[in-house]
Each structure stands twice: as C-alpha cells, then as structure tokens.
Design a protein around this motif. Structure first.
Motif, PDB file in Angstrom:
ATOM      1  N   SER A 248       0.858  -1.187   0.000  1.00  0.00           N
ATOM      2  CA  SER A 248       0.000   0.000   0.000  1.00  0.00           C
ATOM      3  C   SER A 248       0.892   1.233   0.000  1.00  0.00           C
ATOM      4  N   LEU A 249       0.848   1.965  -1.097  1.00  0.00           N
ATOM      5  CA  LEU A 249       1.705   3.135  -1.286  1.00  0.00           C
ATOM      6  C   LEU A 249       0.896   4.397  -1.033  1.00  0.00           C
ATOM      7  N   GLY A 250       0.550   4.599   0.233  1.00  0.00           N
ATOM      8  CA  GLY A 250      -0.179   5.787   0.613  1.00  0.00           C
ATOM      9  C   GLY A 250       0.737   6.769   1.306  1.00  0.00           C
ATOM     10  N   SER A 251       0.225   7.459   2.307  1.00  0.00           N
ATOM     11  CA  SER A 251       1.064   8.380   3.074  1.00  0.00           C
ATOM     12  C   SER A 251       2.210   7.635   3.735  1.00  0.00           C
ATOM     13  N   THR A 252       1.934   6.393   4.121  1.00  0.00           N
ATOM     14  CA  THR A 252       2.974   5.514   4.638  1.00  0.00           C
ATOM     15  C   THR A 252       3.085   4.289   3.740  1.00  0.00           C
ATOM     16  N   LEU A 253       4.032   3.435   4.027  1.00  0.00           N
ATOM     17  CA  LEU A 253       4.297   2.245   3.226  1.00  0.00           C
ATOM     18  C   LEU A 253       3.918   1.023   4.056  1.00  0.00           C
ATOM     19  N   ALA A 254       2.900   0.296   3.618  1.00  0.00           N
ATOM     20  CA  ALA A 254       2.467  -0.897   4.340  1.00  0.00           C
ATOM     21  C   ALA A 254       2.524  -2.097   3.408  1.00  0.00           C
ATOM     22  N   GLY A 283       3.880  -5.478   7.937  1.00  0.00           N
ATOM     23  CA  GLY A 283       4.060  -4.354   8.837  1.00  0.00           C
ATOM     24  C   GLY A 283       3.963  -3.061   8.053  1.00  0.00           C
ATOM     25  N   ALA A 284       4.242  -1.960   8.731  1.00  0.00           N
ATOM     26  CA  ALA A 284       4.105  -0.653   8.108  1.00  0.00           C
ATOM     27  C   ALA A 284       5.300   0.226   8.453  1.00  0.00           C
ATOM     28  N   SER A 285       5.836   0.865   7.425  1.00  0.00           N
ATOM     29  CA  SER A 285       6.937   1.805   7.591  1.00  0.00           C
ATOM     30  C   SER A 285       6.387   3.224   7.653  1.00  0.00           C
ATOM     31  N   ASN A 286       7.081   4.105   8.352  1.00  0.00           N
ATOM     32  CA  ASN A 286       6.694   5.511   8.387  1.00  0.00           C
ATOM     33  C   ASN A 286       7.129   6.249   7.123  1.00  0.00           C
ATOM     34  N   SER A 287       7.925   5.584   6.279  1.00  0.00           N
ATOM     35  CA  SER A 287       8.272   6.173   4.999  1.00  0.00           C
ATOM     36  C   SER A 287       7.078   6.069   4.057  1.00  0.00           C
ATOM     37  N   GLY A 288       7.121   6.814   2.946  1.00  0.00           N
ATOM     38  CA  GLY A 288       6.030   6.723   1.993  1.00  0.00           C
ATOM     39  C   GLY A 288       5.680   8.058   1.381  1.00  0.00           C
ATOM     40  N   GLY A 289       4.433   8.146   0.921  1.00  0.00           N
ATOM     41  CA  GLY A 289       3.994   9.315   0.184  1.00  0.00           C
ATOM     42  C   GLY A 289       4.008  10.608   0.960  1.00  0.00           C
ATOM     43  N   ILE A 357      12.546   4.680  -0.727  1.00  0.00           N
ATOM     44  CA  ILE A 357      11.301   3.998  -0.357  1.00  0.00           C
ATOM     45  C   ILE A 357      11.278   2.589  -0.933  1.00  0.00           C
ATOM     46  N   ALA A 358      11.757   2.427  -2.161  1.00  0.00           N
ATOM     47  CA  ALA A 358      11.786   1.106  -2.796  1.00  0.00           C
ATOM     48  C   ALA A 358      12.718   0.150  -2.045  1.00  0.00           C
ATOM     49  N   ARG A 359      13.854   0.668  -1.577  1.00  0.00           N
ATOM     50  CA  ARG A 359      14.771  -0.192  -0.800  1.00  0.00           C
ATOM     51  C   ARG A 359      14.127  -0.638   0.500  1.00  0.00           C
ATOM     52  N   ILE A 360      13.376   0.259   1.127  1.00  0.00           N
ATOM     53  CA  ILE A 360      12.675  -0.108   2.362  1.00  0.00           C
ATOM     54  C   ILE A 360      11.652  -1.197   2.072  1.00  0.00           C
ATOM     55  N   GLU A 361      10.886  -1.039   0.986  1.00  0.00           N
ATOM     56  CA  GLU A 361       9.900  -2.060   0.610  1.00  0.00           C
ATOM     57  C   GLU A 361      10.570  -3.407   0.392  1.00  0.00           C
ATOM     58  N   ALA A 362      11.665  -3.425  -0.340  1.00  0.00           N
ATOM     59  CA  ALA A 362      12.364  -4.677  -0.607  1.00  0.00           C
ATOM     60  C   ALA A 362      12.885  -5.303   0.685  1.00  0.00           C
TER      61      ALA A 362
END
Length: 423
Positions: A248-254, A283-289, A357-362
C-alpha cells in the motif's frame, strides 16, 4: 436490494465507497481532515470529516439512480494503532494519539516485564504503550472506552462504544489465534477499558436511528466490525491466494503477504493478522507518500517523474522519513531521517527519495523471507504511488519482481467488501 458502504479513515483524509449487490463500485467520495495540532489531536474532528464524506457519498450515489436508504451494511477501516479514550457518552477524554507517535519508553518497559518476548505489543512504538499513556493522562478518571480510530468512528455511528475487531486490536495486545486478551494485560492497563473484539465483518450494531435519517442511510443499516487501513487495501486489491502480497503506497508504506504460517517479530515491527484460515504477515513503515508530499506537490511529482531516467541510479543513500522514528523493517523510535545531501536537480532528489522507499519495501519482504515466509510470488500495488511508472520501474529493480497495479486501489473499497461479507 441493499448496498454496502466502506469508510476509510486515512492519514490525509476520508474516502468512502459504495458497492452494489454484485460487489461492483457504484460511487466514491472523499473529504480532507480539518486542520489539527499534531501534538494534540482531537478525535472529534475525525468524525467531522467522516460525516462530511458520507453526506457527499450519498449525494454522489443519487447520480447513479440509487438511494442512500439502500445502504444497509457499513464497515470502517482506520490507521492501525491510532486511538483515543472516550467517556460513557463517547466524548473524547483528552487527546488522541496517532500510529506514528513515539516517546513511550517507560510504558514499554512495563510491558516488557509482563509480555512474552515475542509479543507484538512490546516495544516503545506499540499501540499498547500508547494506550497506557492515554490512560495516565486521564487524571480525572472519566475514561470508559479505549477506542482505535476505526472503533471511534463506528461508535460515533452506532452510539455504542466498547467494540473493536481482531485486526485493530492486535497491536493493543489481542491474541489473534484465540481472539481474546492475554491474562497478563491487566498488569499494565485497566481491562474494563478494553473493547469486546469481533471477527472482521461481524455485524455489531445498527446505526443510531436519528443519525441514519440525517445521513440518508437505511433506517436498519448495520455497522460491521472493521479492520485496519492496510488490510482493507489488501482486501480491495488481492485475490485470496497464498503467496500474494500487497504494498500500500499511501502516506505511509504498508506491506502484507498472505501465507499459511504466522510470523511475528516485534523486534523489527513484523506481525501477523488472521484472515480466514490464513495469515497476513507484514508491517508498516513511516516512509512513503507523506515524505514525498513534504517536498513536492503532486503535479511536481508527475512532471519530474515523467522525465526521470531510472536506468541511471541517483547514487543517493536516503532513508526517507519526515521525522525521527520507524516501525518496520526497523523498529526504532529514534531512527533519524536520511534525506541529505539534496542535489540541485529536483528530479534527481525525487529519484533518490523514490529509490529509498523502494529499498525499504524490498527489505520488508526480505525480512519476511528470512523468517520462513518465502518471497512473494506476486506483488500488487495499492494507493496513490501505484500509478507512477517511474516509481514502478525503480521498485521492480529493488524487488527483483515487477509489481502490478491492483484493479481496486482504495482501502474504502476493501472496507465496503468487509461490510458486504466479501473479505
């Protein structure tokens, strides 16, 4: 004939969706949150925005030839771990705390004394620690209900507090395998404040009659147990197939991966939600949109992305955050943002943020893989960032698999599917 209404209480605003009897989207609406002091969030303003959005949604529905009085099922999703205490009349007692708030080391220490080492409620970023702080701030003792964000909106609709769902209650301490609160939780919080927990989609209570009339809903409309925003996005986007993942690529990355095994590791913010006979691991990261929006307008992002040469890495080693604190794949409330140095070329700067953000997702998916969860067979993308071609290429390079934009991108659609019993 009846319709289902889904309400998504997101970070940036409210979105609603109405599904017909076949599960097709009839109409959608949105509204923004009123301005808030981030250090003193007023939960009543959440409801203000939701009420505005429902009225817009019912008005939009009329353009399809249908009526809001056909809406008989409602479900709400909210940001995971955002919560408020309310009195017996469902008025907020003090401020609300958001999912990304921190500074709860003392409460986390108390939890650590009682919770098993593998429990998701451990750690200074846990929702349970946040709840303990709210209770401590209620010096007058007026609180009667601990409500997650989705619970508060559901309670505002029905006039009944004290209800939640398995997904929202997970990080407050609920055991998802048994659906019950653990024995040790009474040592850290008054159990009388804890909600009665229902399986996602379970009918809970009718919308208060006068409110249903004012909003234009069916007089017998029922509110069902909801879920979290990221799980609603998964339900909207993904077929129920093991090995499927949704970012989920919203305000945060989930991120969520559907698997057969439950995997929890609170040390890195990894946890599992129950979904039927399977488990949603993630889980969910605070990084994102929200980080991108801090530096660029949507129009700037589109313009700069269009001319971006993603075959040439920026060489920037960013960990994009707005403020200190991360939840997953690093669970560190003090992790500092890394968004410097900033190059003179805005396109390169944006590319560096997207690469970060992509590295965090990976890393999120590889942390799951290293714990026996396997790497996803397919990654679907939901949220505003899913439609950016340059970002998709950057993510494909980082992931080693090409993510595919999901057909339904909105968590509100997932919440409506929950209401309709389609999850």
């Amino acid at each position: 004939m009846s319709l289902a209404l889904g309400i998504d209480v997101g970070t940036s605003g409210i979105r609603t969706a109405i599904l017909d009897e076949c599960g097709e989207v009839l109409s959608m609406a949105r509204s923004t949150h009123p301005p808030q002091n981030q250090d003193c969030i007023d939960a009543a303003k959440w409801w203000q925005a939701v009420e505005t959005c429902i009225l817009r949604q019912v008005s939009a529905l009329r353009e399809t030839g249908r009526s809001g009085t056909e809406i008989s099922r409602v479900a709400v999703d909210g940001t995971s771990g955002s919560m408020v205490l309310c009195d017996a009349r469902l008025r907020p007692v003090g401020r609300a705390l958001m999912y990304d708030s921190g500074g709860f080391e003392a409460e986390a220490g108390r939890i650590d004394m009682h919770a098993p080492k593998s429990h998701i409620a451990r750690g200074p970023g846990s929702a349970l620690a946040r709840a303990m702080r709210l209770v401590a701030e209620d010096t007058d003792g007026h609180a009667r209900h601990l409500l997650h964000q989705a619970d508060f909106i559901a309670a505002s609709l029905t006039g009944r507090g004290g209800h939640s769902d398995h997904n929202n209650a997970l990080k407050t301490g609920l055991d998802p395998a048994t659906g019950s609160w653990p024995d040790w939780i009474g040592a850290v919080i008054d159990t009388a404040l804890l909600p009665r927990v229902h399986a996602v989609g379970t009918p809970v209570a009718k919308v208060e009659h006068g409110l249903a009339s004012r909003l234009g809903l069916a007089p017998d409309a029922v509110v069902c147990a909801g879920t979290t925003d990221s799980i609603a996005a998964f339900v909207a986007a993904a077929p129920p197939k093991t090995g499927t993942a949704v970012t989920s690529l919203g305000s945060t990355l989930a991120i969520k991966v559907l698997g057969r095994e439950r995997i929890d590791d609170p040390a890195i913010g990894l946890y599992s939600h129950r979904l039927g006979d399977a488990w949603l691991v993630g889980g969910a990261s605070n990084s994102g949109g929200a980080v991108l929006a801090h530096f660029f307008s949507p129009e700037d992002i589109d313009r700069l992305s269009a001319g971006m040469d993603v075959t040439k890495p920026s060489g920037l080693d960013y960990y994009p955050l707005i403020r200190a604190g991360e939840r997953f794949p690093v669970n560190d409330p003090n992790l500092a943002p890394r968004v410097a140095p900033r190059p003179a070329d805005d396109a390169i700067f944006l590319q560096g943020l997207l690469e970060g953000i992509a590295r965090i997702e990976a890393q999120c998916y590889r942390e799951i893989e290293s714990r026996g969860g396997g790497f996803p067979e397919a990654i679907l993308s939901a949220g505003g960032g899913a439609g950016n071609p340059a970002f998709t290429e950057i993510r494909a390079n980082a992931l080693g698999i090409r993510p595919v934009s999901a057909g339904n991108l909105e968590a509100a659609i997932g919440a409506a599917r929950v209401a309709a019993g389609m999850s």
